[in-house]
Scaffold this active site. Structure first.
Site, PDB file in Angstrom:
ATOM      1  N   ASN A 196      -9.532  15.545  -6.565  1.00  0.00           N
ATOM      2  CA  ASN A 196      -9.025  14.139  -6.358  1.00  0.00           C
ATOM      3  C   ASN A 196      -7.945  13.873  -7.384  1.00  0.00           C
ATOM      4  OD1 ASN A 196      -9.415  11.085  -5.345  1.00  0.00           O
ATOM      5  ND2 ASN A 196      -9.964  11.184  -7.850  1.00  0.00           N
ATOM      6  N   GLU A 197      -7.001  13.412  -6.664  1.00  0.00           N
ATOM      7  CA  GLU A 197      -5.771  13.207  -7.930  1.00  0.00           C
ATOM      8  C   GLU A 197      -5.565  13.935  -8.957  1.00  0.00           C
ATOM      9  OE1 GLU A 197      -6.468   8.828  -9.165  1.00  0.00           O
ATOM     10  OE2 GLU A 197      -6.267   8.214  -7.233  1.00  0.00           O
ATOM     11  N   TYR A 263      -2.490   1.448  -3.403  1.00  0.00           N
ATOM     12  CA  TYR A 263      -3.231   0.362  -3.644  1.00  0.00           C
ATOM     13  C   TYR A 263      -2.464  -0.879  -3.689  1.00  0.00           C
ATOM     14  CZ  TYR A 263      -7.545   2.765  -5.187  1.00  0.00           C
ATOM     15  OH  TYR A 263      -8.572   3.463  -5.058  1.00  0.00           O
ATOM     16  N   GLU A 320      -7.639   6.433  -0.396  1.00  0.00           N
ATOM     17  CA  GLU A 320      -8.172   5.585  -1.396  1.00  0.00           C
ATOM     18  C   GLU A 320      -6.913   4.523  -0.913  1.00  0.00           C
ATOM     19  OE1 GLU A 320      -8.516   5.888  -5.278  1.00  0.00           O
ATOM     20  OE2 GLU A 320      -9.619   7.607  -5.007  1.00  0.00           O
ATOM     21  N   GLN A 368     -13.668  -0.054  -2.145  1.00  0.00           N
ATOM     22  CA  GLN A 368     -14.743   0.498  -1.565  1.00  0.00           C
ATOM     23  C   GLN A 368     -15.628  -0.025  -1.122  1.00  0.00           C
ATOM     24  OE1 GLN A 368     -16.149   2.774  -5.315  1.00  0.00           O
ATOM     25  NE2 GLN A 368     -14.058   3.586  -6.111  1.00  0.00           N
TER      26      GLN A 368
END
Length: 516
Positions: A196-197, A263, A320, A368
């Site tokens: 992840n990332e 985001y 995300e 989330q």
């Protein structure tokens, strides 16, 4: 104020609100588009703050009603969303998580405290929720599992063992260990993410280096063919398409998707993001304007995929996304933020973008699920409250696995404040699995209702019926003291002659079934 009184007040406001000239929406059901994969409505549960512990897991000995440790109220509410997919255990947590810490008797599991790579967020990992508990939740929800493996602090051997532990049948040592821990049959791991990332909290890597690592890891992730997870590569962030470019070239036939994270920050400034509540109209429009940039982001990444993967074997997984505000001074845990009507509009606008790109975007997971960032549910010990984002997901359930339909918006309004202008109306249409034609509408203007004339080619519409979510204030939200301050209301409209007109309230999300 009672719910009834507030509803009457809202209707009175609508009746007196100024109305623009009608916007026209033309839908062509004879030219169906791509199927909107139900996984576009996926969820994300990370061991962060109270996102798992307290928020969902209280343990079997808790006084809060639970089933094998999982809160009955939270699980019941999530089931109403028909949650198709849950990503776990991270996020940044995935690359510090060692799966063997979360198996075996709970009272003998090691207790650890982790911090993510930037040292900001403390994570209390008591390891009561591990592999078996997670799949118990998955079974309760009737969802698919998207498990994220540890590249950052793990090893090929550790990840290979975990995949074998979850998926192997027969008499392998890891299958026997799984059986000793209470599960004889293999778990169903629908998707497995390799890290992840990796550009940041997952290891601060370059895409070329990660591409080599991915190939090495994926090569050793053995599972029986019938239960082998679909592998997902960890991609980049935001508008930088470098990772998507490198990975789509290097990992052909080795991955079914490349992730990207994006985001919505009201101010566009990560140092001063913006308020959760009490914000002014300037932050209302800037939030919506920034979230609408998701459309260009998807187009940019899809253009790279179309160049490197013309066979369209690789999907863009936006695993995300959501709003991120300044942390509140009295926040009860890390990244706990209140959720308002504005968040519901953010969710709906993103849904429309994902629908538009359904052919290339088969999965997204909002950040989330509970108590963290743009959550569906907030909890405080035994109390639970549903957020406006929860209701947006609930209203859009008919779009899961529906067939998208092309639409054209004519004479759309514009919503302008200062230097910012965004479309007044956003819309999406689809033919659902129940055979009905659904239309979703968003009115971004916080002050003015809008009339929308709806035409469906070859059909004389009789009316529309569904739900609308709106409120008197931009930051309307539910609290533990007033848990039903904002929730959807029933809506219906009848055609006059051969014309159907729908009045969409100011600052509203609406989903209706069109009566053909």
């Amino acid at each position: 104020m009672s719910v009834v009184k507030s509803s009457v007040l809202a209707l009175a406001m609508l009746a007196t609100a100024p109305v623009f000239a009608a916007v026209t929406i033309d839908i062509d059901p004879a030219k169906p588009g791509a199927v909107i994969n139900k996984n576009v409505y996926g969820q994300f549960a990370e061991h962060l703050g109270t996102g798992v512990y307290e928020g969902m897991w209280v343990g079997p000995k808790s006084n809060i009603p639970n089933t094998r440790g999982w809160r009955n109220d939270v699980v019941g509410a999530l089931k109403e969303l028909h949650v198709p997919l849950v990503r776990w255990p991270g996020g940044c947590f995935a690359d510090v998580y060692h799966w063997r810490d979360g198996i075996g008797p709970q009272d003998k599991r090691p207790s650890n405290v982790h911090t993510n790579a930037d040292g900001v967020v403390e994570i209390d990992a008591i390891n009561a929720v591990g592999t078996h508990e997670f799949f118990d939740l998955i079974d309760m929800l009737g969802a698919d599992a998207y498990v994220n493996g540890n590249v950052g602090t793990g090893s090929v051997q550790e990840m290979s063992d975990w995949v074998e532990y979850m998926t192997s049948d027969g008499g392998s040592p890891l299958a026997r260990l799984r059986a000793q821990n209470g599960r004889e049959k293999p778990f169903k791991v629908a998707y497995f993410g390799i890290g992840n990332e990796l550009w940041g909290c997952g290891g601060n890597m370059k895409p070329e280096y990660y591409a080599n690592l991915y190939s090495n890891y994926e090569h050793f992730l053995w599972a029986p063919e019938k239960s082998r997870p679909k592998m997902i590569a960890s991609g980049g962030s935001g508008f930088d398409t470098t990772w998507t470019d490198v990975l789509s070239k290097e990992l052909k036939d080795r991955t079914i998707g490349i992730s990207v994270h994006q985001y919505t920050v009201p101010t566009g400034n990560w140092d001063i993001k913006g308020k959760t509540l009490g914000f002014k109209e300037g932050e209302w429009i800037s939030t919506l304007a920034n979230t609408l940039k998701m459309d260009q982001l998807v187009k940019d990444h899809v253009a790279v995929l179309d160049k490197n993967d013309p066979e369209k074997k690789i999907g863009l997984m936006i695993d995300e996304w959501g709003t991120w505000y300044d942390e509140e001074k009295d926040a009860k845990s890390a990244l706990f933020q209140q959720n308002s009507l504005r968040d519901a509009l953010v969710a709906a606008l993103n849904f429309h973008i994902f629908h538009e790109h359904a052919e290339r975007v088969p999965m997204t997971t909002i950040a989330q699920m509970v108590n963290v960032l743009q959550a569906m549910i907030l909890t405080d010990k035994e109390k639970m409250v549903l957020t406006p984002t929860y209701y947006a997901f609930q209203m859009y359930v008919p779009f899961q696995d529906a067939t998208s339909l092309p639409l054209a918006i004519k004479d759309n309004t514009s919503y302008t404040l200062g230097a910012l202008t965004i479309p007044g109306v956003s819309a999406s249409a689809a033919r659902a699995k129940d055979g009905k034609l659904y239309l979703a509408l968003v009115n971004t203007d916080p002050s003015n209702a809008v009339d929308v004339a709806v035409n469906v080619a070859g059909t004389e519409l009789q009316g529309a019926a569904g739900k609308v979510l709106t409120a008197a204030t931009m930051d309307a939200h539910n609290t533990f003291q007033n848990p039903q301050a904002i929730k959807p209301a029933a809506f219906s409209a009848r055609a006059a002659g051969d014309k159907l007109s729908i009045k969409v309230p100011a600052k509203a999300v609406m989903v209706v079934a069109l009566e053909e």
